[in-house]
Design an enzyme around this catalytic site. Structure first.
Site, PDB file in Angstrom:
ATOM      1  N   GLY A 159       0.805  -1.516   0.016  1.00  0.00           N
ATOM      2  CA  GLY A 159      -0.032  -0.629  -0.033  1.00  0.00           C
ATOM      3  C   GLY A 159       0.755   0.955  -0.458  1.00  0.00           C
ATOM      4  O   GLY A 159       0.902   2.293  -1.117  1.00  0.00           O
ATOM      5  N   TYR A 217      -1.152   8.202  15.183  1.00  0.00           N
ATOM      6  CA  TYR A 217       0.549   7.204  15.262  1.00  0.00           C
ATOM      7  C   TYR A 217       1.690   7.784  15.550  1.00  0.00           C
ATOM      8  O   TYR A 217       2.672   6.923  15.553  1.00  0.00           O
ATOM      9  CB  TYR A 217       0.507   6.134  15.119  1.00  0.00           C
ATOM     10  CG  TYR A 217      -0.350   5.650  13.729  1.00  0.00           C
ATOM     11  CD1 TYR A 217      -0.922   5.070  13.921  1.00  0.00           C
ATOM     12  CD2 TYR A 217      -0.005   6.424  13.050  1.00  0.00           C
ATOM     13  CE1 TYR A 217      -1.336   4.107  12.224  1.00  0.00           C
ATOM     14  CE2 TYR A 217      -0.596   6.303  11.370  1.00  0.00           C
ATOM     15  CZ  TYR A 217      -1.758   5.279  11.335  1.00  0.00           C
ATOM     16  OH  TYR A 217      -2.074   5.158   9.884  1.00  0.00           O
ATOM     17  N   CYS A 262     -10.021  21.838  17.427  1.00  0.00           N
ATOM     18  CA  CYS A 262     -10.890  22.005  18.521  1.00  0.00           C
ATOM     19  C   CYS A 262      -9.921  20.860  20.004  1.00  0.00           C
ATOM     20  O   CYS A 262     -10.644  20.496  20.872  1.00  0.00           O
ATOM     21  CB  CYS A 262     -12.098  22.326  19.094  1.00  0.00           C
ATOM     22  SG  CYS A 262     -13.031  22.932  17.882  1.00  0.00           S
TER      23      CYS A 262
HETATM   24  C1  LIG Z   1      -2.677  -2.408   5.068  1.00  0.00           C
HETATM   25  C2  LIG Z   1      -2.952  -3.750   4.593  1.00  0.00           C
HETATM   26  C3  LIG Z   1      -1.233  -4.244   3.735  1.00  0.00           C
HETATM   27  C4  LIG Z   1      -0.668  -2.819   2.716  1.00  0.00           C
HETATM   28  O1  LIG Z   1       0.704  -1.787   4.222  1.00  0.00           O
HETATM   29  P1  LIG Z   1       1.355  -1.212   4.048  1.00  0.00           P
HETATM   30  O2  LIG Z   1       2.150  -0.560   4.735  1.00  0.00           O
HETATM   31  O3  LIG Z   1       0.809  -0.052   3.420  1.00  0.00           O
HETATM   32  O4  LIG Z   1       1.816  -1.616   2.773  1.00  0.00           O
HETATM   33  C5  LIG Z   1      -1.046  -4.775   3.569  1.00  0.00           C
HETATM   34  N1  LIG Z   1      -2.137  -6.536   3.440  1.00  0.00           N
HETATM   35  C6  LIG Z   1      -3.269  -6.219   4.630  1.00  0.00           C
HETATM   36  C7  LIG Z   1      -3.975  -7.086   4.779  1.00  0.00           C
HETATM   37  C8  LIG Z   1      -3.507  -5.013   5.416  1.00  0.00           C
HETATM   38  O5  LIG Z   1      -4.120  -4.838   6.310  1.00  0.00           O
END
Ligand SMILES: *Cc1c(COP(=O)(O)O)cnc(C)c1O
Length: 403
Positions: free
Chosen positions: A264, A305, A331
């Site tokens: 991601g 975080y 706020c």
């Molecule tokens: C969030 C997630 C990803 C992607 O994680 P990244 O850190 O953004 O690469 C991949 N697989 C699962 C199952 C996730 O929940």
């Protein structure tokens, strides 16, 4: 750092207003190419973890690169279909969902990773071996620690714990469930190639119990640089190390396994920049506060975080360095950055937040009844509006106004 120029960002703010999310399509493409090259020659597939950024234009661009897609809800599966992905390009990796949602995904015909014994048993009872699925395992891996121990991650809610292996095999046997994939996703921002290698080790250890498994899915979690000079995951080294592990497994066992990843952040984080305007400069005690036209309602990661987002003053890049708290207008205490050295900030200046592609707009809300930012996408050097700024009616949408 953004691959768009400061002038492009300034012009965008002028044309589309602030706060504004700006994405760069070609940067996403370049990251995908880097992954493909690092694993060249391997039997590997990449599924973009859509939850990082789900604007349909981004999904369509990702599809155009040839990348597949990983979804974390049935709605993301439906968005992926709308973006033009084929069911065979879609993977559904969820956790703790109703069995009905898994049935829906099965009807659509996507790949499914299931993360509980309870749902695996239901699936096996309903479909036996007629529809291959993946099992999400909890590998009990701690980065840098002893890697097969059950401490550390013993409290993680995700996946089927390795300790339940016997029960999993029992479910497989009793229901005739066809397990095609073993899946792990150990976390996000994992820099260490070792952690992935250990994950592979754990999976290649248990794969012997699963003669029908053809795919090892290692999830996402690649780290990208957030701070200047910081290093991300060494993807090229990872490619070399994992190719070696899988080749030697194949030589030893005669068994070929395909590898899947679900990146991601790696694909979209650096492709995004968030532009805000400084509305108020305030000195309180010894501290200079730069208050901007945004807040945790638009970018919650620093408050959620403690994430670091690099900030540039694109209106005054050569100004003398001063120290600022960059804060929002919500706020709550919503500090984007504390004691951050920045070129002198003046009211009206534009600040650009880096790494704003992943989990930024996506986690935005209507809190304080403020509009969510607009989003634009640069492709072939041209900016295009891909999400309009909200209007007052949007705040009332779905509200049932009584008498
Ligand atoms: C969030 C997630 C990803 C992607 O994680 P990244 O850190 O953004 O690469 C991949 N697989 C699962 C199952 C996730 O929940």
């Amino acid at each position: 750092m953004s691959t768009l120029s400061s002038q492009q960002l300034i012009d965008s703010a002028k044309s589309f207003g602030t706060p504004l999310y700006v994405y760069h399509a070609e940067k996403i493409g370049a990251q995908y190419d880097r992954l493909k090259n690092a694993f060249a020659g391997a039997d590997v597939r990449f599924f973009y973890a859509a939850k990082a950024l789900t604007n349909i234009n981004i999904l369509r661009y990702v599809r155009s690169t040839g990348c597949s897609i990983d979804c974390s809800s049935i709605n993301e599966v439906k968005l992926a279909l709308l973006a033009g992905f084929e069911p065979t390009q879609i993977l559904y990796t969820s956790n703790n969902i109703l069995f009905e949602e898994i049935m829906e995904a099965k009807e659509i015909g996507v790949h499914i990773n299931i993360d509980s014994l309870s749902n695996l048993r239901k699936f096996g009872n309903a479909f036996a071996g007629t529809y291959p699925v993946g099992v999400r395992l909890r590998p009990n891996i701690m980065a840098g620690g002893n890697l097969k121990i059950s401490t550390g991650h013993a409290e993680s809610k995700f996946g089927v714990p390795l300790e339940d292996m016997e029960e999993l095999l029992q479910v497989q046997k009793e229901t005739g469930l066809h397990i095609r994939t073993l899946h792990i996703h150990t976390g996000s921002e994992i820099k260490d190639v070792e952690v992935f290698a250990k994950g592979v080790e754990v999976l290649l250890d248990v794969v012997n119990y699963f003669p029908t498994v053809e795919v090892i899915d290692l999830g996402g979690g690649f780290k990208v640089p957030y701070m200047p000079g910081e290093e991300g995951t060494d993807i090229e080294k990872l490619g070399t190390v994992l190719k070696q592990e899988f080749n030697s497994f194949e030589e030893k066992t005669g068994r070929h396994l395909q590898v899947w990843f679900e990146p991601g952040k790696f694909l979209v984080s650096e492709a995004g920049t968030f532009i805000v305007r400084v509305s108020v400069l305030k000195k309180a005690g010894d501290t200079w506060f730069a208050g901007v036209d945004s807040g945790l309602n638009h970018l919650i990661r620093p408050m959620f975080y403690g994430s670091y987002h690099h900030i540039e003053n694109i209106s005054n890049p050569d100004g003398p360095t001063r120290i600022y708290h960059v804060v929002g207008n919500i706020c709550e205490t919503d500090n984007f950055a504390e004691n951050r050295p920045l070129p002198e900030i003046r009211e009206g200046d534009l600040l650009a937040f880096q790494n704003a592609g992943a989990y930024c707009f996506e986690m935005s809300s209507y809190y304080n009844s403020r509009f969510r930012p607009a989003e634009i996408l640069f492709e072939n050097g041209e900016p295009r509006l891909i999400r309009k700024r909200d209007q007052l009616e949007d705040l009332l949408q779905n509200q049932v106004i009584g008498r």
